[in-house]
Design an enzyme around this catalytic site. Sequence first.
Site, PDB file in Angstrom:
ATOM      1  N   TYR A  55       0.832  -1.208   0.000  1.00 52.59           N
ATOM      2  CA  TYR A  55       0.000   0.000   0.000  1.00 52.59           C
ATOM      3  C   TYR A  55       0.869   1.263   0.000  1.00 52.59           C
ATOM      4  O   TYR A  55       1.832   1.383   0.745  1.00 52.59           O
ATOM      5  CB  TYR A  55      -0.922   0.037   1.222  1.00 52.59           C
ATOM      6  CG  TYR A  55      -1.689   1.341   1.297  1.00 52.59           C
ATOM      7  CD1 TYR A  55      -2.736   1.576   0.414  1.00 52.59           C
ATOM      8  CD2 TYR A  55      -1.331   2.350   2.196  1.00 52.59           C
ATOM      9  CE1 TYR A  55      -3.423   2.781   0.435  1.00 52.59           C
ATOM     10  CE2 TYR A  55      -2.012   3.545   2.224  1.00 52.59           C
ATOM     11  CZ  TYR A  55      -3.054   3.768   1.342  1.00 52.59           C
ATOM     12  OH  TYR A  55      -3.727   4.954   1.344  1.00 52.59           O
ATOM     13  N   HIS A  85      -5.576  15.842  -4.966  1.00 51.94           N
ATOM     14  CA  HIS A  85      -5.793  16.159  -3.554  1.00 51.94           C
ATOM     15  C   HIS A  85      -5.662  17.656  -3.237  1.00 51.94           C
ATOM     16  O   HIS A  85      -5.962  18.072  -2.114  1.00 51.94           O
ATOM     17  CB  HIS A  85      -4.829  15.364  -2.678  1.00 51.94           C
ATOM     18  CG  HIS A  85      -5.208  13.922  -2.532  1.00 51.94           C
ATOM     19  ND1 HIS A  85      -5.390  13.090  -3.611  1.00 51.94           N
ATOM     20  CD2 HIS A  85      -5.453  13.156  -1.423  1.00 51.94           C
ATOM     21  CE1 HIS A  85      -5.724  11.884  -3.184  1.00 51.94           C
ATOM     22  NE2 HIS A  85      -5.780  11.894  -1.872  1.00 51.94           N
ATOM     23  N   ASN A 197       0.442  12.970   3.421  1.00 52.49           N
ATOM     24  CA  ASN A 197      -0.047  12.309   4.629  1.00 52.49           C
ATOM     25  C   ASN A 197       0.588  12.986   5.837  1.00 52.49           C
ATOM     26  O   ASN A 197       1.732  13.434   5.775  1.00 52.49           O
ATOM     27  CB  ASN A 197       0.365  10.841   4.598  1.00 52.49           C
ATOM     28  CG  ASN A 197      -0.811   9.888   4.762  1.00 52.49           C
ATOM     29  OD1 ASN A 197      -0.616   8.729   5.077  1.00 52.49           O
ATOM     30  ND2 ASN A 197      -2.023  10.355   4.560  1.00 52.49           N
ATOM     31  N   TYR A 283     -15.120  37.331  42.688  1.00 52.24           N
ATOM     32  CA  TYR A 283     -14.350  36.168  42.232  1.00 52.24           C
ATOM     33  C   TYR A 283     -13.397  36.508  41.078  1.00 52.24           C
ATOM     34  O   TYR A 283     -12.330  35.908  40.950  1.00 52.24           O
ATOM     35  CB  TYR A 283     -15.292  35.065  41.757  1.00 52.24           C
ATOM     36  CG  TYR A 283     -16.045  34.354  42.853  1.00 52.24           C
ATOM     37  CD1 TYR A 283     -15.940  34.740  44.194  1.00 52.24           C
ATOM     38  CD2 TYR A 283     -16.869  33.279  42.546  1.00 52.24           C
ATOM     39  CE1 TYR A 283     -16.635  34.087  45.177  1.00 52.24           C
ATOM     40  CE2 TYR A 283     -17.576  32.608  43.537  1.00 52.24           C
ATOM     41  CZ  TYR A 283     -17.466  33.021  44.851  1.00 52.24           C
ATOM     42  OH  TYR A 283     -18.150  32.358  45.828  1.00 52.24           O
ATOM     43  N   ARG A 286     -10.466  37.744  43.091  1.00 53.96           N
ATOM     44  CA  ARG A 286      -9.959  36.863  44.131  1.00 53.96           C
ATOM     45  C   ARG A 286      -9.565  35.485  43.607  1.00 53.96           C
ATOM     46  O   ARG A 286      -8.637  34.860  44.113  1.00 53.96           O
ATOM     47  CB  ARG A 286     -11.039  36.722  45.212  1.00 53.96           C
ATOM     48  CG  ARG A 286     -10.589  35.925  46.400  1.00 53.96           C
ATOM     49  CD  ARG A 286     -11.591  35.809  47.532  1.00 53.96           C
ATOM     50  NE  ARG A 286     -12.942  36.224  47.289  1.00 53.96           N
ATOM     51  CZ  ARG A 286     -14.016  35.544  47.706  1.00 53.96           C
ATOM     52  NH1 ARG A 286     -13.865  34.390  48.328  1.00 53.96           N
ATOM     53  NH2 ARG A 286     -15.220  36.000  47.514  1.00 53.96           N
ATOM     54  N   PHE A 332      -1.758   9.042  10.955  1.00 59.38           N
ATOM     55  CA  PHE A 332      -2.263  10.270  10.336  1.00 59.38           C
ATOM     56  C   PHE A 332      -3.520  10.790  11.022  1.00 59.38           C
ATOM     57  O   PHE A 332      -3.963  11.901  10.749  1.00 59.38           O
ATOM     58  CB  PHE A 332      -2.570  10.021   8.862  1.00 59.38           C
ATOM     59  CG  PHE A 332      -3.392   8.780   8.627  1.00 59.38           C
ATOM     60  CD1 PHE A 332      -4.704   8.679   9.055  1.00 59.38           C
ATOM     61  CD2 PHE A 332      -2.836   7.694   7.979  1.00 59.38           C
ATOM     62  CE1 PHE A 332      -5.449   7.536   8.852  1.00 59.38           C
ATOM     63  CE2 PHE A 332      -3.583   6.533   7.761  1.00 59.38           C
ATOM     64  CZ  PHE A 332      -4.897   6.453   8.203  1.00 59.38           C
ATOM     65  N   GLU A 417     -12.639   6.007   5.322  1.00 58.40           N
ATOM     66  CA  GLU A 417     -12.193   6.883   6.414  1.00 58.40           C
ATOM     67  C   GLU A 417     -13.435   7.261   7.219  1.00 58.40           C
ATOM     68  O   GLU A 417     -13.987   8.344   7.065  1.00 58.40           O
ATOM     69  CB  GLU A 417     -11.465   8.088   5.831  1.00 58.40           C
ATOM     70  CG  GLU A 417     -10.203   7.658   5.076  1.00 58.40           C
ATOM     71  CD  GLU A 417      -9.735   8.636   4.010  1.00 58.40           C
ATOM     72  OE1 GLU A 417     -10.270   9.762   3.969  1.00 58.40           O
ATOM     73  OE2 GLU A 417      -8.857   8.265   3.217  1.00 58.40           O
TER      74      GLU A 417
END
Length: 512
Positions: A55, A85, A197, A283, A286, A332, A417
């Site tokens: 792969y 991409h 990636n 507050y 403080r 990734f 994915e």
Amino acid sequence: MSETITLVPGALSLDTLRSIYRGRPALTLDPAAYPRMERSRALIDKIAGGDEAVYGVNTGFGKLAHTHIAASDLEKLQRNLILSHATGVGAPLADGVVRLILVIKAVSLAVGASGVRPALVDALLKLYEADVLPVVPGKGSVGASGDLAPLAHLCGVLLGIGHVRVQGKTLPAEEGLRIAGLPVFDLKAKEGLALINGTQVSTGLALAGLFEIERTFKAALVAGSLSVEAVMGSHRPFDARISALRGQPGQIAVAAAFREVLAGSELNASHQGPDCHRVQDPYSLRCQPQVMGAVLDQMRQAARTLVIEANGVTDNPLVLVDTGEVLSGGNFHAEPVAMAADQLAIAASEIGALAERRIAMLIDTTISGLPPFLVAEPGLNSGFMIAHVTAAALASENKTLAHPASVDSLPTSANQEDHVSMATFAARRLGDIAGNVADIVGIELLAAIQGLEFHRPLKTTERLEQAIATIRAQVPRYEVDRYFAPDLAAIGALVRDGSLDHLMPVSLETAQ
């Protein structure tokens, strides 16, 4: 930084990352990284020349991983990967963020577990050195399977694809390569996948957010100290014994910082004794060590996570040169970055929420004892009335921006994915939150100084007087109503540029 920083893969420090974001220090890659990169590349070349399907080397990607690619098409496969991409949209990432991404990407590849040629790593660092910065659209990544789209824009420049920014001008990528003294590259097997990636974009954005929030944090401590002085508040809540009994490290550090900055105040000395009416302050005064200490702890934890991520190898598959294996996994997936960014978003929003409450206190004469809305002749003059409204609007906006992004997921790539981190958005929105907080804190700084000056000729501490002088050099005292927007812009810029950083003795560096 005038010295050249040696980049040792796996050993980037928070200080180095901050320097790269804030400026452009000279960098050099540790020579010891090259032999391992060469061995990693040799293993990929061997696999690419064989018949076994691996792969990312000789297969398609994602849902197309079962498609075997002929050896003659491997270079075309890598180019097609970058082209397909590069689908980012939106405004380009800022220069400091792009510098971080270039360096983090180069150092990750230089670990020698990605199988790229050393020349590609050198080229990324050469772009940084020449200040030739790829134009990277900020939107289009879900923070899983790597920051694919933005990294395709970043690394596509090496192929002569896309655009670069040089001294503020946008130029074609090929012209940028010429300026940097680089050739147009043809990618070999696996190199395109290794380049796109990884979590470097979400990590770079999160680090940029961290560094902006760090400045607003320090300025907020200065502002909170000035507000204590403006209303003649008690210093007792900062007593070391209080924080020691609880034991939270951030609280202990913040209380110590307040003690140091507030020590020796004429204003405080003027109202000590049996006639002092300050028993317990609101507050927002403080509980500053408790709230801001919790913020500091979250910032330090996020910084630890991000430094680890910046030093990690997050592409896929990974090349193990010692055993000759190529392993597919899921480094990734940017969930650690997404959660760290969510931590920072919540912490930063609380900085602004607390500062907004102190502004409200300062303009309320029934609590502060100061003139209504901090101006002479209230009624004729509105003073800080609507500046507080601006602070409230920004604090409220942050409540929506701080919603955790990491709890969202939208499956992609035909359900291959099927769980994603949303880390890139989680990190990118930190810039908006930090900007809002800087403006809120800026308004408090002006309001607190305005209130404190009603007590003149009494003075506060040496450090806080320095802060007053620095601010008054940019923004004069508000005597009567005037066009207020330029003042708010000026004080917001002062917070953002770190002019008050040196006054507050607290640091993220223990995060390393």
